[in-house]
Design a protein around this motif. Structure first.
Motif, PDB file in Angstrom:
ATOM      1  N   ARG A   1       0.834  -1.207   0.000  1.00  0.00           N
ATOM      2  CA  ARG A   1       0.000   0.000   0.000  1.00  0.00           C
ATOM      3  C   ARG A   1       0.866   1.253   0.000  1.00  0.00           C
ATOM      4  O   ARG A   1       0.588   2.216  -0.709  1.00  0.00           O
ATOM      5  CB  ARG A   1      -0.897   0.016   1.233  1.00  0.00           C
ATOM      6  CG  ARG A   1      -1.956  -1.044   1.287  1.00  0.00           C
ATOM      7  CD  ARG A   1      -3.103  -0.798   0.316  1.00  0.00           C
ATOM      8  NE  ARG A   1      -4.030  -1.908   0.410  1.00  0.00           N
ATOM      9  CZ  ARG A   1      -5.111  -1.907   1.181  1.00  0.00           C
ATOM     10  NH1 ARG A   1      -5.399  -0.840   1.897  1.00  0.00           N
ATOM     11  NH2 ARG A   1      -5.890  -2.968   1.233  1.00  0.00           N
ATOM     12  N   ALA A   2       1.908   1.237   0.811  1.00  0.00           N
ATOM     13  CA  ALA A   2       2.766   2.420   0.887  1.00  0.00           C
ATOM     14  C   ALA A   2       3.450   2.684  -0.453  1.00  0.00           C
ATOM     15  O   ALA A   2       3.682   3.841  -0.823  1.00  0.00           O
ATOM     16  CB  ALA A   2       3.807   2.236   1.990  1.00  0.00           C
ATOM     17  N   THR A   3       3.773   1.613  -1.191  1.00  0.00           N
ATOM     18  CA  THR A   3       4.394   1.788  -2.500  1.00  0.00           C
ATOM     19  C   THR A   3       3.438   2.473  -3.469  1.00  0.00           C
ATOM     20  O   THR A   3       3.841   3.356  -4.248  1.00  0.00           O
ATOM     21  CB  THR A   3       4.825   0.426  -3.074  1.00  0.00           C
ATOM     22  OG1 THR A   3       5.824  -0.137  -2.226  1.00  0.00           O
ATOM     23  CG2 THR A   3       5.392   0.577  -4.475  1.00  0.00           C
TER      24      THR A   3
ATOM     25  N   ILE B   1       5.261  -6.846  -4.976  1.00  0.00           N
ATOM     26  CA  ILE B   1       4.597  -5.541  -5.027  1.00  0.00           C
ATOM     27  C   ILE B   1       4.345  -5.135  -6.475  1.00  0.00           C
ATOM     28  O   ILE B   1       3.261  -4.647  -6.829  1.00  0.00           O
ATOM     29  CB  ILE B   1       5.440  -4.487  -4.292  1.00  0.00           C
ATOM     30  CG1 ILE B   1       5.413  -4.756  -2.777  1.00  0.00           C
ATOM     31  CG2 ILE B   1       4.932  -3.075  -4.582  1.00  0.00           C
ATOM     32  CD1 ILE B   1       6.377  -3.901  -1.979  1.00  0.00           C
ATOM     33  N   GLY B   2       5.335  -5.345  -7.341  1.00  0.00           N
ATOM     34  CA  GLY B   2       5.145  -5.048  -8.750  1.00  0.00           C
ATOM     35  C   GLY B   2       4.088  -5.924  -9.385  1.00  0.00           C
ATOM     36  O   GLY B   2       3.347  -5.485 -10.267  1.00  0.00           O
TER      37      GLY B   2
ATOM     38  N   VAL C   1       0.487 -14.206  -5.856  1.00  0.00           N
ATOM     39  CA  VAL C   1       1.687 -14.342  -5.021  1.00  0.00           C
ATOM     40  C   VAL C   1       1.579 -13.427  -3.819  1.00  0.00           C
ATOM     41  O   VAL C   1       2.001 -13.740  -2.716  1.00  0.00           O
ATOM     42  CB  VAL C   1       2.950 -14.016  -5.837  1.00  0.00           C
ATOM     43  CG1 VAL C   1       4.164 -13.874  -4.927  1.00  0.00           C
ATOM     44  CG2 VAL C   1       3.198 -15.105  -6.858  1.00  0.00           C
ATOM     45  N   GLY C   2       1.004 -12.263  -3.999  1.00  0.00           N
ATOM     46  CA  GLY C   2       0.810 -11.339  -2.882  1.00  0.00           C
ATOM     47  C   GLY C   2      -0.490 -10.621  -3.067  1.00  0.00           C
ATOM     48  O   GLY C   2      -0.671  -9.879  -4.016  1.00  0.00           O
TER      49      GLY C   2
ATOM     50  N   LEU D   1       5.531   0.871  -9.873  1.00  0.00           N
ATOM     51  CA  LEU D   1       5.581   0.293  -8.530  1.00  0.00           C
ATOM     52  C   LEU D   1       6.995  -0.128  -8.157  1.00  0.00           C
ATOM     53  O   LEU D   1       7.459   0.116  -7.032  1.00  0.00           O
ATOM     54  CB  LEU D   1       4.626  -0.895  -8.435  1.00  0.00           C
ATOM     55  CG  LEU D   1       3.127  -0.557  -8.546  1.00  0.00           C
ATOM     56  CD1 LEU D   1       2.299  -1.829  -8.536  1.00  0.00           C
ATOM     57  CD2 LEU D   1       2.688   0.379  -7.418  1.00  0.00           C
ATOM     58  N   ARG D   2       7.687  -0.754  -9.078  1.00  0.00           N
ATOM     59  CA  ARG D   2       9.043  -1.212  -8.756  1.00  0.00           C
ATOM     60  C   ARG D   2       9.991  -0.034  -8.584  1.00  0.00           C
ATOM     61  O   ARG D   2      10.903  -0.080  -7.759  1.00  0.00           O
ATOM     62  CB  ARG D   2       9.532  -2.182  -9.829  1.00  0.00           C
ATOM     63  CG  ARG D   2       8.808  -3.518  -9.707  1.00  0.00           C
ATOM     64  CD  ARG D   2       9.160  -4.515 -10.765  1.00  0.00           C
ATOM     65  NE  ARG D   2       8.388  -5.748 -10.546  1.00  0.00           N
ATOM     66  CZ  ARG D   2       8.267  -6.722 -11.431  1.00  0.00           C
ATOM     67  NH1 ARG D   2       8.876  -6.621 -12.597  1.00  0.00           N
ATOM     68  NH2 ARG D   2       7.550  -7.788 -11.154  1.00  0.00           N
TER      69      ARG D   2
END
Length: 565
Positions: free
Chosen positions: A62-64, A159-160, A172-173, A249-250
């Motif tokens: 979320r922070a990303t 995250i990406g 995966v997440g 994101l990355r």
């Protein structure tokens, strides 16, 4: 320059590394007040005004997204929305003000994190010398970083992958269990696979101002997740939109200060500080000892001078009555013998004190049992700066964080973290790493897997393994099931036999065949039986001997063992 560290010094550095490892892999709620205080200290150390707002999020995922929005503004919002992340973007926007989005200030990561690290590294290397600094790093940051880097790399990838369609591994997440990071983690169950299988959470309400901490109940969250996942399946974003969202994101993850994961490199300077503190205490003790010895020497010298005067006066009174030679011997013996002994003793004492002092200085500093000059420079140049102390404070208290001039984004630490014996993410019955807002990583011995993968491992059979389309998942299944068992149940055929063993081969759909050599241990077990092993070899191997030779790095022609063991 110091070339070798003493055993005591190395032991102290190992202890510092152990403490750093505990911090890096810690789970549970962030110590928010401590973290915020440390963040403000980091800004002061960098010569920056303190941030106006510090916002907390339930995971680095979320922070990303928030960091990508602050960095990219309306264009980032549009790109992430086009990639199917509109629910997450909407949720994040409920926590940001208009000023946050339009005027967050420039990113200041280089000032609060990169510059202090570079200055500290340069200072330590100059104080210790290249060889000793290399050894310090090998025992601390160099020892911890491979495992920490592997974890952070997987976290960045997951995250990406939030922007990837479900069938490409977005599970995966996932995010949305309804967990509240303000509640003690022991009062919350681990997110189950069913809760994390599909899609993304629905948009946050106006009351959800705490970055995912005010989530709806688990049932509502699951409903939001299913609806969002169904929506994405109905209309999947195009590849270009997904690629752009992944890039944003990355890139945003690379702008993060790693919080608890910075403990890996910070452990080097924690260890040096411990050594410097020990050296300072020892130096104080040495100086006090030297002062005490100096006072004793002064008293002894005064007593000697008084005795010498008495001897001189007595010798003068008897001079007229004694023979010149005897008088000379008496006088010279008293003065030269006593004097030389006292003088030599004083000199030896001073010399030994100086020597002991330098040795204590060098040994107590423990940055290598070498020259005192190098040790002294190391100790006098030691000590973490205010900036490093601040970074260490955040590391002990929180997860990743993103510093902008006006705003700081902070992420909670994970709820749970499971690793195998090699330090790789691994768990069969749930997420290997999960965060309070539901974002999770599933992994099997370090390999990212879908959330359902662990459940399938309990009811595996050869048919289920052969039916798995993903080659990597299929390999993991075979590893878990047992290659010997799989060969026996899958219709594998022996293709060659010789004195070394049996070569087996089984073809796999859309993947290279599994080829193994069955060998028997020449050394019997205590009960007299002999164990059978299956050695995985490359698919180009044609004979059993060639396969066994390959395991030793030899060719079939050069493999000529004198005795099999």
């Amino acid at each position: 320059m110091t070339d070798i560290l003493s055993l005591d010094a190395e032991a102290a550095l190992v202890r510092a590394a152990s403490a750093g490892e505990t911090t890096a892999f810690a789970t549970g709620p962030a110590a928010r007040a401590q973290a915020e205080s440390a963040v403000r200290a980091a800004y002061r150390a960098a010569g920056l005004p303190g941030p106006e707002r510090i916002l907390w999020f339930g995971s680095p995922a979320r922070a990303t997204i928030a960091a990508a929005v602050l960095s990219g503004g309306a264009e980032a919002v549009a790109a992430l929305t086009a990639a199917g992340l509109d629910a997450l973007v909407t949720d994040v926007l409920t926590h940001l003000t208009t000023a946050d989005v339009h005027e967050p200030g420039r990113p200041v990561r280089d000032l609060v994190r990169t510059r202090p690290w570079e200055e500290a590294r340069t200072k330590a290397a100059a104080a210790l010398g290249p060889a000793a600094w290399s050894r310090v790093w090998a025992l601390t940051g160099g020892h911890l970083w491979p495992d920490v880097n592997r974890l952070t790399t997987q976290l960045r990838t997951a995250i990406g992958n939030q922007a990837a369609p479900d069938d490409l591994g977005a599970d995966v997440g996932q995010a949305a269990t309804g967990a509240d990071p303000a509640i003690p983690m022991t009062a919350q169950p681990d997110p189950s696979a069913a809760e994390q299988r599909n899609g993304q959470p629905g948009p946050g309400t106006a009351e959800q101002r705490d970055g995912g901490t005010g989530q709806p109940g688990a049932e509502a969250a699951e409903q939001q997740t299913d609806e969002a996942g169904a929506g994405r399946r109905r209309q999947a974003p195009d590849d270009k939109a997904v690629e752009e969202a992944e890039r944003l994101l990355r890139q945003a993850t690379l702008d993060a200060v790693l919080g608890q994961h910075d403990a890996a490199w910070l452990s080097a300077f924690d260890g040096l500080d411990q050594l410097a503190a020990t050296a300072a205490r020892t130096l104080g003790e040495d100086q006090a000892s030297l002062q005490g010895r100096a006072q004793s020497e002064s008293e002894a010298r005064a007593q000697h001078e008084s005795s010498a005067r008495a001897i001189h006066e007595g010798a003068a009174r008897t001079w007229a009555r004694a023979q010149a030679g005897d008088g000379a011997r008496t006088r010279d013996g008293a003065q030269a013998g006593d004097g030389s002994q006292t003088r030599d003793g004083a000199q030896a004492g001073d010399g030994s004190q100086a020597g002991d002092g330098s040795q204590a200085w060098g040994g107590a500093r423990a940055w290598g049992g070498s020259q005192a000059s190098g040790e002294g420079r190391a100790a006098r140049g030691g000590g973490k700066t205010e900036a490093l102390e601040a970074l260490a404070g955040v590391a002990r208290a929180a997860g990743w964080w993103w510093p902008f001039e006006r705003v700081v984004l902070m992420a909670e630490r994970p709820v749970c973290l499971h690793r195998d014996d090699l330090g790789r993410l691994h768990r069969a019955d749930g997420p290997a790493m999960a965060f309070p807002d539901g974002f999770a990583l599933h992994a099997w011995h370090g390999m990212p897997v879908p959330s359902w993968f662990g459940e399938t491992m309990t009811g595996l059979d050869a048919k289920r393994i052969a039916g798995e389309r993903n080659a990597e998942l299929r390999r993991a299944m075979v590893e878990h099931y047992g290659i010997d068992r799989y060969l026996a149940e899958s219709g594998a055929r022996p293709t060659h036999r010789d004195a070394t063993g049996v070569l087996w081969r089984v073809d796999m759909p859309d993947d290279e065949p599994i080829v193994t050599v069955e060998v028997i241990n020449a050394t019997p077990e205590p009960d007299g039986t002999s164990r059978t092993y299956f050695l995985r070899v490359p698919p180009w191997v044609q004979t059993a001997r060639q396969g066994v030779a390959w395991t030793f790095g030899l060719t079939e022609e050069t493999y000529q063992p004198e005795q099999e063991t």
